[in-house]
Write an enzyme that holds these catalytic residues in place. Structure first.
Site, PDB file in Angstrom:
ATOM      1  N   LYS A 118      12.728   1.527  -8.695  1.00  0.00           N
ATOM      2  CA  LYS A 118      13.175   2.278  -7.513  1.00  0.00           C
ATOM      3  C   LYS A 118      14.629   2.730  -7.656  1.00  0.00           C
ATOM      4  O   LYS A 118      15.211   3.263  -6.726  1.00  0.00           O
ATOM      5  CB  LYS A 118      13.037   1.403  -6.253  1.00  0.00           C
ATOM      6  CG  LYS A 118      11.585   1.304  -5.753  1.00  0.00           C
ATOM      7  CD  LYS A 118      11.505   0.649  -4.378  1.00  0.00           C
ATOM      8  CE  LYS A 118      11.797  -0.833  -4.480  1.00  0.00           C
ATOM      9  NZ  LYS A 118      11.602  -1.591  -3.242  1.00  0.00           N
ATOM     10  N   LYS A 199     -12.432  -6.366  -4.821  1.00  0.00           N
ATOM     11  CA  LYS A 199     -12.305  -7.797  -4.556  1.00  0.00           C
ATOM     12  C   LYS A 199     -11.593  -8.005  -3.221  1.00  0.00           C
ATOM     13  O   LYS A 199     -10.594  -7.341  -2.936  1.00  0.00           O
ATOM     14  CB  LYS A 199     -11.484  -8.409  -5.703  1.00  0.00           C
ATOM     15  CG  LYS A 199     -11.195  -9.877  -5.598  1.00  0.00           C
ATOM     16  CD  LYS A 199     -10.374 -10.276  -6.829  1.00  0.00           C
ATOM     17  CE  LYS A 199      -9.468 -11.417  -6.578  1.00  0.00           C
ATOM     18  NZ  LYS A 199      -9.771 -12.720  -6.629  1.00  0.00           N
ATOM     19  N   LYS A 202      -5.901  -9.916   0.495  1.00  0.00           N
ATOM     20  CA  LYS A 202      -4.939  -9.532   1.522  1.00  0.00           C
ATOM     21  C   LYS A 202      -4.192  -8.261   1.110  1.00  0.00           C
ATOM     22  O   LYS A 202      -3.941  -7.389   1.927  1.00  0.00           O
ATOM     23  CB  LYS A 202      -3.944 -10.688   1.726  1.00  0.00           C
ATOM     24  CG  LYS A 202      -3.072 -10.542   2.941  1.00  0.00           C
ATOM     25  CD  LYS A 202      -2.130 -11.719   3.088  1.00  0.00           C
ATOM     26  CE  LYS A 202      -0.962 -11.598   2.136  1.00  0.00           C
ATOM     27  NZ  LYS A 202       0.196 -12.426   2.455  1.00  0.00           N
TER      28      LYS A 202
END
Ligand code: TRP
Length: 331
Positions: A118, A199, A202
């Protein structure tokens, strides 16, 4: 009996993938090992800086594992923060941990890499808790003379680091002060598909929470992505994500019966999802009831964890004493 130990990071809501990938295998293991399972709240503090969220996550994990069948009489079940010996041992271990070893930790390296990509400073947003994460984890493990540490593949480097650190201590004092732990990677746990077919995870945002209400559960299941096969077309259960989920919850008779209906044609995906909902809800409702009862009684939950911490501390304090004496740090 050999000792199995693992830590559970409280950073989210338990989902069906956690149940089949971590909870169920760990509970099975607890039948054959002296099991010590704990909630790694100080590890979570590196990322969770909201007190209410952290408290809620810890209670959610505690209630979730208990509702899933963890027997606190049989498994020593505690909060990491309930065993302050952990932090004393971590300080001792830090003196034996080369900084270069921490520089090579995957999680730390990935965070630095992300920063650099970044265009930021490599250390931006990285706290010392993240950097020394493997030392604290080594303390968790070594404190309890663990033989086996059931973990996911992503955690094996951390176990290797715990081995290295324990080895450095033992080598220095020419004594087996710390037991060298082994990782026990669960290779054959079922891959639980998520709502989008990838899969369940979260990080993909495709999970079915383990303790959703009945109506949430139904809504989520109806949202599972399917192909465009029509009602009349025969369907292949072996290449169906909906059937993959069904298989996890249904017994063999139910599986065979529904597989035959898939193959016969005449059953659309909507109905297949109804069947899935029915069996998932049937199998999860007793867990959900126990979970809700535990969440409604936080004092009870706390007292279970406090009792676990007490048992854990009686082991942990012996380890710390042994090390203090070997190190010349006597009280
Ligand atoms: N690092 C583990 C994870 O992210 C959690 C954890 C903390 C742990 N301490 C541990 C696992 C000790 C095994 C042993 O899931």
């Amino acid at each position: 009996m050999k000792i199995a130990l693992t830590g559970i990071k409280p950073t989210g809501t338990l989902h069906i993938g956690n149940y089949f990938g971590a909870i169920k295998p760990a509970l099975l293991l607890a039948e054959r090992y002296d099991a010590r399972y704990f909630i790694a709240d100080f590890h979570a503090l590196n990322t969770v800086k909201d007190a209410a969220k952290l408290r809620e996550a810890v209670r959610g994990i505690a209630a979730g594992w208990l509702a899933s069948g963890l027997d606190p009489e049989r498994v020593i079940f505690y909060r990491q923060s309930g065993v302050p010996e952990t932090f004393e041992l971590a300080t001792m271990l830090a003196a034996f941990t080369p900084k270069g070893l921490m520089n090579r930790a995957h999680a730390y390296k990935a965070a630095v890499q992300q920063n650099l990509e970044k265009g930021e400073d490599g250390d931006a947003g990285i706290n010392m808790g993240l950097f020394t994460y493997p030392v604290l984890m080594a303390a968790d493990i070594l404190l309890f003379d663990a033989d086996f540490v059931p973990v996911g593949r992503d955690q094996t480097q951390h176990i290797e680091m715990a081995q290295d650190i324990a080895g450095a201590v033992n080598y220095n004092y020419k004594k087996d002060l710390l037991k060298i732990p082994q990782a026990a990677v669960q290779e054959n746990t079922a891959v639980v598909p998520g709502l989008d077919g990838r899969k369940m995870s979260k990080s993909y945002g495709n999970t079915i929470p383990l303790f959703s209400t009945e109506s949430e559960l139904r809504k989520l299941i109806m949202r599972i992505v399917t192909n465009s096969q029509g009602v009349d077309e025969p369907k292949d259960p072996d290449s169906s994500r909906i059937f993959d989920l069904y298989r996890l919850f249904a017994d063999e008779g139910e599986q065979a019966a529904l597989a035959a209906r898939y193959r016969a044609g005449g059953m659309g995906w909507g109905e297949a999802k109804e069947e899935l909902f029915r069996v998932v809800n049937f199998r999860l409702s007793p867990l959900r009831e126990r979970y809700n009862a535990l969440i409604a009684e936080p004092e009870k939950l706390e007292s279970i964890l406090a009792l676990g911490a007490e048992k854990a501390r009686s082991i942990a304090s012996r380890t710390v004493k042994r090390l203090r004496s070997a190190m010349g740090i006597d009280a």
